[in-house]
Scaffold this motif. Sequence first.
Motif, mmCIF file in Angstrom:
data_model
loop_
_atom_site.group_PDB
_atom_site.id
_atom_site.type_symbol
_atom_site.label_atom_id
_atom_site.label_comp_id
_atom_site.label_asym_id
_atom_site.label_seq_id
_atom_site.Cartn_x
_atom_site.Cartn_y
_atom_site.Cartn_z
ATOM 1 N N TYR A 76 0.911 -1.230 -0.062
ATOM 2 C CA TYR A 76 0.036 -0.105 0.047
ATOM 3 C C TYR A 76 0.831 1.197 -0.010
ATOM 4 N N LEU A 77 0.705 2.094 -0.981
ATOM 5 C CA LEU A 77 1.515 3.485 -1.225
ATOM 6 C C LEU A 77 0.448 4.439 -0.639
ATOM 7 N N PHE A 78 0.637 4.552 0.510
ATOM 8 C CA PHE A 78 -0.797 5.448 1.185
ATOM 9 C C PHE A 78 -1.942 4.911 1.081
ATOM 10 N N ILE A 79 -2.950 5.396 0.407
ATOM 11 C CA ILE A 79 -4.194 4.941 0.195
ATOM 12 C C ILE A 79 -4.209 4.052 -1.136
ATOM 13 N N ARG A 80 -3.197 3.925 -1.795
ATOM 14 C CA ARG A 80 -2.985 3.401 -3.135
ATOM 15 C C ARG A 80 -2.690 1.894 -3.070
ATOM 16 N N ARG A 81 -3.586 1.107 -3.604
ATOM 17 C CA ARG A 81 -3.400 -0.542 -3.607
ATOM 18 C C ARG A 81 -2.446 -0.860 -5.003
ATOM 19 N N THR A 82 -1.300 -1.475 -4.456
ATOM 20 C CA THR A 82 -0.489 -2.126 -5.421
ATOM 21 C C THR A 82 -0.126 -3.268 -5.038
ATOM 22 N N ILE A 83 0.563 -3.905 -6.214
ATOM 23 C CA ILE A 83 1.092 -5.337 -6.113
ATOM 24 C C ILE A 83 2.702 -5.144 -6.540
ATOM 25 N N LEU A 84 3.513 -5.586 -5.636
ATOM 26 C CA LEU A 84 4.917 -5.596 -5.667
ATOM 27 C C LEU A 84 5.545 -6.700 -6.222
#
Length: 499
Positions: A76-84
């Motif tokens: 989670y980049l702040f409120i941004r959902r991401t997949i690493l």
Amino acid sequence: MDSLLVSIYSIALILLGAYLILRRRYSYWADRGVLHDKPKLIFGNIREFGRTKALFIIIREYYMKYKGKAKYVGFYLFIRRTILILDLELIKNVLIKDYEYFPNRGTYYNEKDDPISASIMHLDYEKWRNMRVKLTPTFTSGKMKFMFPTVVDVATQLVEVMRDAHESGSFEMGIEFEDIIARYAVDVIGSVAFGLSCNSLKNPEAEFKVMGEKGFPCKHNWLVHSFMNSYPNLARKLGVKYHFDDVGEFFLRIVRETVTYREKTGTQRKDFLNLLIDLKNSDTADPITMEQITAQAYVFFTAGFETSSCTMSFCLYELALNQMVQNKLREEVMEVLTRYEGKFTYEAMNEMKYMEKVLNETMRKYSIVPFTLRRAIKDYVIPNTNHVIEKGMDVVIPIDALHYDPEYFPNPEEFNPERFSASEVEKRDSMSYIPFGDGPRICIGIRFSRLVIMIGLVMILRNYRILPTKKTEIPLQFSLRKFFMGSRNGIYLRTEKIS
């Protein structure tokens, strides 16, 4: 009293609603059984960013924590959902093999209200593809040779400024090199992209440099920035801009004035802007607009300025600390220039193979853009799993973490250009070293960035030996607040004139 209670009640409802939305958002990876660290409210997985750690360090540590346990993890980049992504084969799928699922960068732009933000770096697929077709011919080897003399002229001014500082004695105590190299990059790119003599080498407060630096970071705080990238369509409807108004107005004005002057007078220059003007006048079916010209010239400036100046500064830092490498590089420079009778030409530069190794190792150890993003435009089933990267999901490719993985680069803290000898490169998976990204959306300005750095290094090394001072940080401390990699306290070095 009643109105006060109503206000308190309304605020409480709004806060409760926001909390429930965020709670649901932060349960995304847990609901899907994907490995991840438990996020902190608002901050996600980067609570330490800007406080105790740089963002690239947080991602590097996250990568090392989960590598070997999974091929991908939630982040989670702040409120941004991401997949690493941790697995090289999956990285290759995202960037190259299955590119049609991930053609967008997922970075915000607003073409209507903030036209300079709508550059080739940020545009979504259809608009990006159209602009890429138009611009690709301007970044060929032939065009780089075309721009070469302009860059050499500015590099000559850089050496003159260094000479004046050296003769004054100030360089004996050490000068902040990051600043002087940044001014060199501003003058190069200002000249090539906008056809202007910015003169920031001799005037650090030149308007072009000031506006460029003001325009580079987002005008909003991290929370609004995260909202813009998470909900771009809503942000555009609300008229949210990335840049300050005066920045957009400044660059639109100078491009319009320069283009108008050149078209009226028939003035020709060996620069990027001239190529854009030719494109504007030759493509009658789909002509490029003045706003589009400005956006492309502007991103050419901002992206090239930061990456080129920081990479060159870090390279000089490493050369100062590794005198054997510096001596070997200078010997190559002198030997090649001798073969060309002392003349520094485009062909001479391309014969400097050890220079290429040094530059590659610099970009490995200092990944100025420490990660790159891709956004899915349709659901993507991760091979050999039941997990889906849903449409709209952002994928993080951890460039810096790959470059510091000891599996691919043993003793990653060591500066060793021989990692890029042909035999060593053959041993590694190509996805382990991607300083400019890869695939169709690889950085279009690779050749130009290398041109700026290599010319600057040649001009400096043929005139000066670079040495550390008492003020030189060993090891370097990095800025905690930048998304890009940059020094926290500057890079102090001194020069010694070559006889």
